[in-house]
Design a protein around this motif. Structure first.
Motif, short mmCIF file in Angstrom:
data_model
loop_
_atom_site.label_atom_id
_atom_site.label_comp_id
_atom_site.label_asym_id
_atom_site.label_seq_id
_atom_site.Cartn_x
_atom_site.Cartn_y
_atom_site.Cartn_z
N PHE A 155 0.74 -1.39 0.00
CA PHE A 155 -0.15 0.14 -0.01
C PHE A 155 1.08 1.06 -0.14
CE2 PHE A 155 -2.28 3.26 2.92
CZ PHE A 155 -2.55 3.77 1.90
N LEU A 156 1.96 1.37 0.69
CA LEU A 156 2.62 2.66 0.97
C LEU A 156 3.74 1.96 -0.83
CD1 LEU A 156 4.56 2.41 4.57
CD2 LEU A 156 2.36 3.47 3.88
N GLY A 157 3.80 1.17 -0.67
CA GLY A 157 4.08 1.83 -2.35
C GLY A 157 3.80 1.77 -3.02
N ASP A 214 12.74 9.51 -5.11
CA ASP A 214 13.47 8.86 -3.73
C ASP A 214 12.93 9.62 -2.70
OD1 ASP A 214 14.97 11.12 -4.59
OD2 ASP A 214 16.52 10.74 -3.92
N GLU A 215 11.75 10.87 -2.93
CA GLU A 215 11.74 12.37 -2.66
C GLU A 215 10.28 11.54 -1.82
OE1 GLU A 215 10.51 16.43 -2.72
OE2 GLU A 215 11.25 15.69 -3.93
N ALA A 216 9.48 11.14 -2.83
CA ALA A 216 8.26 10.92 -2.40
C ALA A 216 8.32 9.50 -1.80
CB ALA A 216 7.17 10.09 -4.09
N GLU A 217 9.51 8.30 -2.07
CA GLU A 217 9.11 6.93 -0.85
C GLU A 217 9.62 7.63 0.63
OE1 GLU A 217 10.33 3.05 -2.47
OE2 GLU A 217 12.16 3.53 -0.31
N ARG A 218 10.52 8.86 0.70
CA ARG A 218 10.94 9.49 1.90
C ARG A 218 9.64 9.79 2.93
NH1 ARG A 218 14.33 13.83 0.88
NH2 ARG A 218 15.85 12.27 -0.28
N GLY A 272 7.73 9.16 5.95
CA GLY A 272 7.84 9.55 7.79
C GLY A 272 6.51 9.96 7.84
N LEU A 273 5.43 10.04 6.40
CA LEU A 273 4.19 10.05 7.52
C LEU A 273 3.71 8.76 7.49
CD1 LEU A 273 1.74 11.03 3.52
CD2 LEU A 273 1.95 12.64 6.27
N PHE A 274 4.50 7.93 7.05
CA PHE A 274 3.66 6.36 8.22
C PHE A 274 4.22 6.17 9.41
CE2 PHE A 274 1.18 6.69 4.50
CZ PHE A 274 -0.30 6.20 5.02
N GLN A 275 5.59 6.57 9.38
CA GLN A 275 6.54 6.63 10.60
C GLN A 275 5.40 7.00 11.96
OE1 GLN A 275 10.31 7.32 10.16
NE2 GLN A 275 10.90 5.96 9.16
N ALA A 276 5.35 8.53 11.45
CA ALA A 276 4.05 9.72 12.43
C ALA A 276 2.90 8.36 12.44
CB ALA A 276 4.20 11.20 11.81
N ALA A 277 2.36 8.31 12.02
CA ALA A 277 0.79 7.63 11.81
C ALA A 277 1.61 6.87 12.45
CB ALA A 277 0.49 6.93 10.76
N GLY A 278 2.46 5.98 12.82
CA GLY A 278 2.86 4.35 13.66
C GLY A 278 2.81 4.83 14.95
N ARG A 279 3.59 6.15 15.52
CA ARG A 279 4.29 6.29 16.23
C ARG A 279 2.66 6.87 17.41
NH1 ARG A 279 8.83 8.74 14.35
NH2 ARG A 279 7.21 10.48 13.71
N SER A 280 1.41 7.14 16.59
CA SER A 280 0.36 7.84 17.31
C SER A 280 -0.21 5.99 17.65
CB SER A 280 -0.59 8.46 16.61
OG SER A 280 -1.05 7.64 14.91
N LEU A 281 0.27 5.28 17.00
CA LEU A 281 -0.07 3.91 17.73
C LEU A 281 -0.14 3.75 19.33
CD1 LEU A 281 -0.05 1.51 14.38
CD2 LEU A 281 -2.80 2.88 15.18
N GLY A 282 1.49 4.37 19.49
CA GLY A 282 1.43 4.50 20.92
C GLY A 282 0.86 4.60 21.78
N ASP A 283 0.22 5.95 21.37
CA ASP A 283 -0.59 6.04 22.48
C ASP A 283 -2.07 5.34 23.01
OD1 ASP A 283 -2.26 7.65 23.55
OD2 ASP A 283 -2.63 9.51 22.18
N GLU A 284 -2.23 4.54 23.92
CA GLU A 284 -3.09 3.54 23.71
C GLU A 284 -4.48 3.98 24.64
OE1 GLU A 284 -1.67 0.23 25.53
OE2 GLU A 284 -0.36 -0.07 24.05
#
Ligand SMILES: NC(=O)C1=CN([C@@H]2O[C@H](COP(=O)(O)OP(=O)(O)OC[C@H]3O[C@@H](n4cnc5c(N)ncnc54)[C@H](OP(=O)(O)O)[C@@H]3O)[C@@H](O)[C@H]2O)C=CC1
Ligand SMILES: O=C(O)[C@@H]1CCC=N1
Length: 254
Positions: free
Chosen positions: A172-174, A188-192, A196-208
């Motif tokens: 999906f991300l690809g 490379d800019e698109a992939e970066r 980044g977008l989904f790393q931030a979204a992933g971090r928010s999953l830590g907020d239980e």
């Protein structure tokens, strides 16, 4: 000193070896099966605590805890004829092979436990589901992150089915990155940016404190971009198709 055996030195077997060894002050001795010779030789060259055995029986004979990490169709070949004494703990990470089936092949009184380690064991950051709970196995996966014992084998299989969705997530991300590149953004800019977008979204999953529904709502402007994509692409038909394939995967696992 603990002795760990690995039968099946592929992607996940290798990741476990890395997690046990890389930068670890007092690593266990690790005994590898010879099949997949290049990967086994590479690991034993990289880590002083790792050695390649002459065969699967030697792996078992040298180890207190043996991890079986072959593909499902190879289980019988890998285990048939092996002598495992009752003091050895056998951990199978093979998706879809029940404890009872492993026991029948092995014909041993040794504890047999199933587990679902994932590639983050490499960084010792994996939550590894186990069944049945066993103190030695749960402590072992605790060293590679955290052990999460399942209540029963049916629950274990549900968790196992969930792990079948991971590469769809990467695909999906690809697809997003490829779409952006098709609209003139450097690949490379698109992939970066997508990472980044989904790393931030992933971090928010830590907020239980926030449910998954709440997290989604917090990212969604009424009548905005997210609502449009969600309701037109991830529509009820798409959600149902996902549910159906998960049911089918679970059927094959059980
Ligand atoms: N990859 C993952 O993220 C996860 C995988 N798993 C489970 O782990 C298992 C392995 O998956 P994965 O690592 O991806 O697969 P790989 O194909 O990367 O690794 C399997 C390894 O087993 C070896 N092998 C085959 N037969 C034997 C045998 N008789 N004796 C010893 N070794 C043998 C293969 O050698 P050769 O290449 O020569 O055939 C290969 O090196 C699967 O059952 C999967 O369900 C579970 C959780 C996560
Ligand atoms: O794709 C697979 O079958 C394996 C099992 C869980 C993760 N990877």
């Amino acid at each position: 000193m603990q002795h760990i055996g690995i039968i099946g030195v592929g992607e996940i077997g290798g990741a476990v070896v890395d997690g046990l060894s890389d930068g670890v002050e007092d690593p266990p001795r690790v005994h590898l099966s010879p099949r997949g010779a290049r990967a086994a030789a590479e690991l034993s060259g990289r880590y002083a605590n790792v050695e390649v055995c002459a065969g699967n029986q030697e792996v078992v004979d040298r180890s207190d805890l043996v991890i079986l990490a072959v593909r499902r169709p190879d289980v019988h070949d890998a285990l048939a004829g092996l002598r495992v004494d009752d003091g050895t703990v056998v951990v199978s990470v093979v998706a879809g092979v029940a404890v009872a089936d492993l026991r029948a092949i092995l014909g041993t009184g040794a504890p047999v436990v199933r587990a679902i380690p994932l590639p983050p064991v490499r960084e010792r950051r994996c939550v590894t589901v186990t069944y049945p709970s066993h103190p030695v196995v749960d402590a072992f996966f605790g060293r590679l992150g955290e052990a999460l014992p399942a209540a029963d084998e049916a629950a274990f299989n549900v968790m196992s089915a969930l792990t079948g969705t991971l590469t769809t997530h990467y695909a999906f991300l690809g697809t997003l990155a490829t779409w952006a590149a098709g609209h003139g953004i450097a690949p490379d800019e698109a992939e970066r940016y997508v990472r980044g977008l989904f790393q931030a979204a992933g971090r928010s999953l830590g907020d239980e404190t926030r449910s998954l529904q709440r997290l989604a709502a917090d990212h969604e402007t009424p009548n905005g971009l997210n609502e449009r994509v969600r309701t037109t692409w991830f529509d009820p038909g798409n959600a149902e198709a996902l549910t159906k394939v998960l049911d089918a995967v679970l059927g094959d696992l059980g």
